[in-house]
Design a protein around this motif. Structure first.
Motif, PDB file in Angstrom:
ATOM      1  N   LEU A   6      37.000  48.233  45.180  1.00 42.68           N
ATOM      2  CA  LEU A   6      38.364  48.128  45.666  1.00 42.68           C
ATOM      3  C   LEU A   6      38.450  48.731  47.054  1.00 42.68           C
ATOM      4  O   LEU A   6      37.798  49.705  47.392  1.00 42.68           O
ATOM      5  CB  LEU A   6      39.324  48.864  44.721  1.00 42.68           C
ATOM      6  N   GLY A   7      39.334  48.106  47.851  1.00 44.38           N
ATOM      7  CA  GLY A   7      39.513  48.631  49.187  1.00 44.38           C
ATOM      8  C   GLY A   7      38.356  48.285  50.085  1.00 44.38           C
ATOM      9  O   GLY A   7      37.814  49.126  50.768  1.00 44.38           O
ATOM     10  N   ALA A   8      37.960  46.991  50.140  1.00 49.68           N
ATOM     11  CA  ALA A   8      36.784  46.594  50.885  1.00 49.68           C
ATOM     12  C   ALA A   8      37.075  46.249  52.333  1.00 49.68           C
ATOM     13  O   ALA A   8      36.185  45.860  53.059  1.00 49.68           O
ATOM     14  CB  ALA A   8      36.134  45.377  50.196  1.00 49.68           C
ATOM     15  N   HIS A  94      45.141  43.332  45.296  1.00 50.75           N
ATOM     16  CA  HIS A  94      46.106  42.318  44.908  1.00 50.75           C
ATOM     17  C   HIS A  94      45.533  41.384  43.848  1.00 50.75           C
ATOM     18  O   HIS A  94      46.253  40.927  42.951  1.00 50.75           O
ATOM     19  CB  HIS A  94      46.551  41.526  46.136  1.00 50.75           C
ATOM     20  N   MET A  95      44.239  41.106  43.918  1.00 49.36           N
ATOM     21  CA  MET A  95      43.625  40.255  42.898  1.00 49.36           C
ATOM     22  C   MET A  95      43.618  40.963  41.541  1.00 49.36           C
ATOM     23  O   MET A  95      43.897  40.341  40.503  1.00 49.36           O
ATOM     24  CB  MET A  95      42.199  39.896  43.302  1.00 49.36           C
ATOM     25  N   LEU A 101      48.645  41.098  35.620  1.00 49.79           N
ATOM     26  CA  LEU A 101      49.915  40.448  35.326  1.00 49.79           C
ATOM     27  C   LEU A 101      49.742  39.094  34.652  1.00 49.79           C
ATOM     28  O   LEU A 101      50.530  38.722  33.784  1.00 49.79           O
ATOM     29  CB  LEU A 101      50.717  40.253  36.623  1.00 49.79           C
ATOM     30  N   GLY A 102      48.705  38.344  35.060  1.00 56.42           N
ATOM     31  CA  GLY A 102      48.574  36.976  34.598  1.00 56.42           C
ATOM     32  C   GLY A 102      47.661  36.769  33.406  1.00 56.42           C
ATOM     33  O   GLY A 102      47.731  35.712  32.766  1.00 56.42           O
ATOM     34  N   ALA A 246      35.217  39.982  48.021  1.00 60.05           N
ATOM     35  CA  ALA A 246      35.366  40.992  46.958  1.00 60.05           C
ATOM     36  C   ALA A 246      36.485  40.597  45.999  1.00 60.05           C
ATOM     37  O   ALA A 246      36.370  40.761  44.775  1.00 60.05           O
ATOM     38  CB  ALA A 246      35.636  42.359  47.572  1.00 60.05           C
ATOM     39  N   ALA A 247      37.586  40.056  46.541  1.00 58.73           N
ATOM     40  CA  ALA A 247      38.684  39.603  45.688  1.00 58.73           C
ATOM     41  C   ALA A 247      38.235  38.455  44.790  1.00 58.73           C
ATOM     42  O   ALA A 247      38.599  38.400  43.610  1.00 58.73           O
ATOM     43  CB  ALA A 247      39.872  39.172  46.551  1.00 58.73           C
ATOM     44  N   ALA A 248      37.438  37.547  45.339  1.00 61.18           N
ATOM     45  CA  ALA A 248      36.934  36.424  44.544  1.00 61.18           C
ATOM     46  C   ALA A 248      36.033  36.912  43.413  1.00 61.18           C
ATOM     47  O   ALA A 248      36.021  36.334  42.317  1.00 61.18           O
ATOM     48  CB  ALA A 248      36.176  35.450  45.443  1.00 61.18           C
TER      49      ALA A 248
END
Length: 315
Positions: A6-8, A94-95, A101-102, A246-248
């Motif tokens: 996280l935080g990349a 955010h991811m 949430l999803g 990173a998010a992916a």
């Protein structure tokens, strides 16, 4: 792909913050406070309903259902709290927020069977309304696993493959709308596939597992596409390619975890249904029927019927 930390985002990278999350102070704004208060209210309401169930039915509401509800509400609160929203423009956080949430929070909320609890503790009038809603044709269409999968995976595709993501960085209303859609579509998807609550015309286990596999494949393909085109996706958002990669990775591996948990829930429901059919009651469950007053199970006599010795076999 290997999971990124996280935080990349590297220092000096120009990134856009999600609307309302530009600073750590903003993360403690009205949206986060409202989410925490709503989660606390939902937990309190569920616990009170569970206690009322015990008094009315003279049988305690299953503890694991209450734990599932508390877990789901806690995941929603964490997703909308500064724990994930404090870093501006961090695509990885955010991811993770969207995964909670999803996918994870909806599954926990569905396994809590809130509709069943409501039907058992509320008034006959409310039960008639709920039964009427479940019997409506639009609900039949929405609750079909294919429709739910399209809404669930389609929302992710729309966010990361269209300018919608960039819009959420400028519009607080769009940001909230995306979160609401993720939670609602994720709940609908989990309910259609594995929910213990009554669902109109829910197809068989094999159909639901096929839909889950196809939806999981589509989700993984979106993650790979985002990773492969990290320099251009999401459209209009300014993120470093490494941050998008990173998010992916979070999307790919986190989605796998959520889908495995959902598959376990589907198979567990199938196993419990088989155990009930083989419990030696002389009846077999052939489907669920929702009435205005209660949810009942249609039963048919066992295929083998007893007859006296020497009695003629009937056609």
């Amino acid at each position: 792909m290997t999971p990124g930390a996280l935080g990349a985002s590297p220092p000096g990278t120009a990134v856009l913050a999600h609307a309302g999350h530009g600073t750590a102070a903003a993360a403690w704004g009205p949206d986060a406070v409202a989410a925490a208060l709503l989660a606390a209210a939902l937990v309190a309401g569920y616990v009170l309903a569970a206690r009322r169930h015990g008094r009315r039915v003279l049988r305690p509401w299953p503890v694991h259902r209450t734990v599932a509800w508390v877990t789901g509400c806690a995941l929603v609160a964490v997703a909308l709290s500064p724990v994930l929203a404090v870093v501006p423009g961090d695509a990885s956080r955010h991811m993770v927020q969207h995964l909670l949430l999803g996918m994870l929070a909806p599954l926990a909320l569905v396994l809590a069977a809130p509709l069943t609890l409501l039907l058992r503790v509320t008034t006959p009038g409310v039960r008639r309304v709920v039964g009427g809603v479940l019997a409506a044709r639009p609900v039949h269409v929405l609750s079909h696993p294919v429709t739910a999968a399209v809404l669930h995976v389609g929302g992710v595709a729309a966010l990361y493959l269209t300018p919608l993501y960039a819009l959420t960085t400028r519009s607080a209303a769009a940001h909230v709308a995306v979160h609401v859609h993720f939670l609602a579509a994720g709940y609908l998807f989990a309910w259609a596939l594995a929910g213990p609550d009554p669902a109109p015309r829910r197809p068989g286990t094999a159909t639901r597992l096929v839909v889950l596999v196809l939806a999981g494949g589509a989700h993984a393909a979106l993650a790979k596409l985002l990773y492969a085109h990290a320099d251009r996706l999401p459209p209009g958002a300014v993120h470093a390619p490494g941050d998008v990669e990173a998010a992916a990775q979070w999307m790919y591996y986190g989605g796998d975890v959520a889908e495995v948990l959902l598959a376990v829930a589907v198979l567990a429901a199938w196993y419990r249904a088989g155990a009930r059919r083989g419990s030696g009651t002389g009846q077999r469950v052939t489907g669920e029927r929702v009435t205005g007053e209660r949810v009942t199970a249609r039963s048919a006599p066992a295929t083998a019927t007893a007859r006296s010795p020497g009695a003629p076999a009937t056609g």
